[in-house]
Every structure is written in structure tokens, then in C-alpha cells.
Scaffold this active site. Sequence first.
Site, PDB file in Angstrom:
ATOM      1  N   HIS A   1       0.837  -1.206   0.000  1.00  0.00           N
ATOM      2  CA  HIS A   1       0.000   0.000   0.000  1.00  0.00           C
ATOM      3  C   HIS A   1       0.871   1.255   0.000  1.00  0.00           C
ATOM      4  O   HIS A   1       0.675   2.169  -0.809  1.00  0.00           O
ATOM      5  CB  HIS A   1      -0.917  -0.011   1.230  1.00  0.00           C
ATOM      6  CG  HIS A   1      -1.695   1.253   1.413  1.00  0.00           C
ATOM      7  ND1 HIS A   1      -3.009   1.389   1.016  1.00  0.00           N
ATOM      8  CD2 HIS A   1      -1.342   2.465   1.933  1.00  0.00           C
ATOM      9  CE1 HIS A   1      -3.425   2.609   1.278  1.00  0.00           C
ATOM     10  NE2 HIS A   1      -2.429   3.294   1.845  1.00  0.00           N
ATOM     11  N   GLU A   2       1.835   1.291   0.902  1.00  0.00           N
ATOM     12  CA  GLU A   2       2.668   2.500   1.018  1.00  0.00           C
ATOM     13  C   GLU A   2       3.480   2.752  -0.254  1.00  0.00           C
ATOM     14  O   GLU A   2       3.678   3.900  -0.653  1.00  0.00           O
ATOM     15  CB  GLU A   2       3.598   2.391   2.233  1.00  0.00           C
ATOM     16  CG  GLU A   2       2.879   2.335   3.567  1.00  0.00           C
ATOM     17  CD  GLU A   2       1.901   3.476   3.786  1.00  0.00           C
ATOM     18  OE1 GLU A   2       2.143   4.597   3.290  1.00  0.00           O
ATOM     19  OE2 GLU A   2       0.869   3.246   4.446  1.00  0.00           O
TER      20      GLU A   2
ATOM     21  N   HIS B   1       1.742   4.842  -2.692  1.00  0.00           N
ATOM     22  CA  HIS B   1       1.919   6.287  -2.468  1.00  0.00           C
ATOM     23  C   HIS B   1       3.285   6.745  -2.980  1.00  0.00           C
ATOM     24  O   HIS B   1       3.410   7.805  -3.595  1.00  0.00           O
ATOM     25  CB  HIS B   1       1.828   6.621  -0.977  1.00  0.00           C
ATOM     26  CG  HIS B   1       0.463   6.486  -0.393  1.00  0.00           C
ATOM     27  ND1 HIS B   1      -0.648   7.099  -0.930  1.00  0.00           N
ATOM     28  CD2 HIS B   1       0.020   5.810   0.704  1.00  0.00           C
ATOM     29  CE1 HIS B   1      -1.711   6.802  -0.191  1.00  0.00           C
ATOM     30  NE2 HIS B   1      -1.330   6.023   0.805  1.00  0.00           N
TER      31      HIS B   1
ATOM     32  N   HIS C   1      -5.175   7.751  -2.067  1.00  0.00           N
ATOM     33  CA  HIS C   1      -6.094   6.750  -1.545  1.00  0.00           C
ATOM     34  C   HIS C   1      -7.279   6.566  -2.485  1.00  0.00           C
ATOM     35  O   HIS C   1      -7.749   7.509  -3.110  1.00  0.00           O
ATOM     36  CB  HIS C   1      -6.591   7.154  -0.160  1.00  0.00           C
ATOM     37  CG  HIS C   1      -5.606   6.820   0.912  1.00  0.00           C
ATOM     38  ND1 HIS C   1      -5.506   7.517   2.092  1.00  0.00           N
ATOM     39  CD2 HIS C   1      -4.646   5.861   0.979  1.00  0.00           C
ATOM     40  CE1 HIS C   1      -4.548   6.998   2.830  1.00  0.00           C
ATOM     41  NE2 HIS C   1      -4.002   5.996   2.171  1.00  0.00           N
TER      42      HIS C   1
END
Lengths: 77, 170
Positions: B120-121, B124, B130
Site C-alpha cells: 500500500h505505502e 503512495h 487513496h
Amino acid sequence: VPLPTDMNDEEFAKNYLRKLYNMQEESKSSFGHKISEMSLKLGEMQEFFGLKVTGTLDAETLEMMKKPRCGVPDVAA
Amino acid sequence: YTAGSSSNKWSTNKLTYRIENYTPDMTVAEVDVSIEKALQVWARVTPLRFTRIYSGVADIMISFTVGEHGDGSPFDGPDGLLAHAFGPAPGLGGDTHFDDDETFTFKSSNGYNLFLVAAHEFGHALGLDHSRDPGALMNGIYTYRDVDSFVLPQDDVNHIQALYGSNPEL
């Protein structure tokens, strides 16, 4: 239904909205009316997560806020 | 400078990463594998390629840290915020921080699975925001999934390929 929340929940929610929804002030004036910044940001968060948009700190919203999550804001500052 | 939230993308498809330190929750090998697998989630569907370096400054600097750690986005102890990352940019851009007050795991669903949090990170770190899709990896809420059968959800594939294109090797 908005439920009464204790001060801890209120403070927790404010911190959450400051960190993740760029809440900067308690209220701001718009067309001569004071609009609660917290209410606006709560609505923004509820809309983002597909919750019922009430602009109030209801149980469903608080529950969502307490889920483990990424520290990156959900919306661009 | 706020963690994440960027519509930027890296100007190169060849990125470096460096693991600066380790969590005591897992073995070094488990952390290495989790990080590598998490980066490959994105490499599999794009032209992005990742090379690990062991010294100097990498595009994606990875660290485990607690509380206030010098980037203006403090962690909050156990649970709550698990990690954050900065969008593509020089310096702090791309850097990925894990809250070491959490218990990170390799395979178990007890605690927070490092592979899932890292994947997930890194989204980014590559420029994704998101997602509103509750099933997307890039949704902000942590959701445990079976890591052995993990497939990047279509919403995430669409967003990353909008930035970088598809994998030319497939």
C-alpha cells in the site's frame, strides 16, 4: 443517529480530521453564517468512505476512524 | 511537505530502494522478502523496475520508526496509523516509514502483515492517492488478505497504469 460522544472521542475525532482531512480551524464564516469546520470535514470523510453523510460524529463514523489505517491524508491538502 | 497525496510520478522507470533498519518483530530475511514482494506487486503491472542498494540515498528510503521522527507526520503508538509514504519527489519523496509501535508479521493475520502495509505505502511512493474503493489495496483502511494468493485489485492496476503504462514484458 448521532450519539452523544464523550470528550475523548471528540478530541480523537478532531485529531483524526486535522491529520487526515486537513482540518485547520474550528469554524469559518460563509455568507454570514458560522459553519462548523468539523462538520464539513466529517461530511467529507463520510462521503469518502461511503458512509451516510451527516456531518456529525455518529457511531459508524467513529468506528471507521478507529480502524487501523495508513497515515497519508485521504484527500489532497 | 505532507506524507503521500501526490499526482506526481517518477520521471524514470528505474528506481532504487534501501532498507535503512529493521523491525524486531520479524527476521531480517522476512522483512527483505516482504519489501521485495511488495515492490514487485507494482513492477508486475508496469514498466517500473526496482534495484536494492545498501548505502547512500535511494529513491525509496525505507525505515521503521516511532512517534515524532522528523518529517512533521508523527506516528501515534500501537494501532491507529500504521505507516506513511511520500509521493515521488527528490529528497523525502518516495520515502516510506513504518510505525514500529505496531506488531508487523510475515504471514500471520495476528498483527499487521508487513507485505500488505508495504505494498500500500509503495503505491503512495509511486504517486497514487487513496482509493474510495473499499476493495482496493490503495484504500486507506488496513484489511488483511491472504498474502499467498494476493492479486493486485483492478482499481489499483488501472490507477498505476494510468501513470506509468503497462508492463511491456507481458
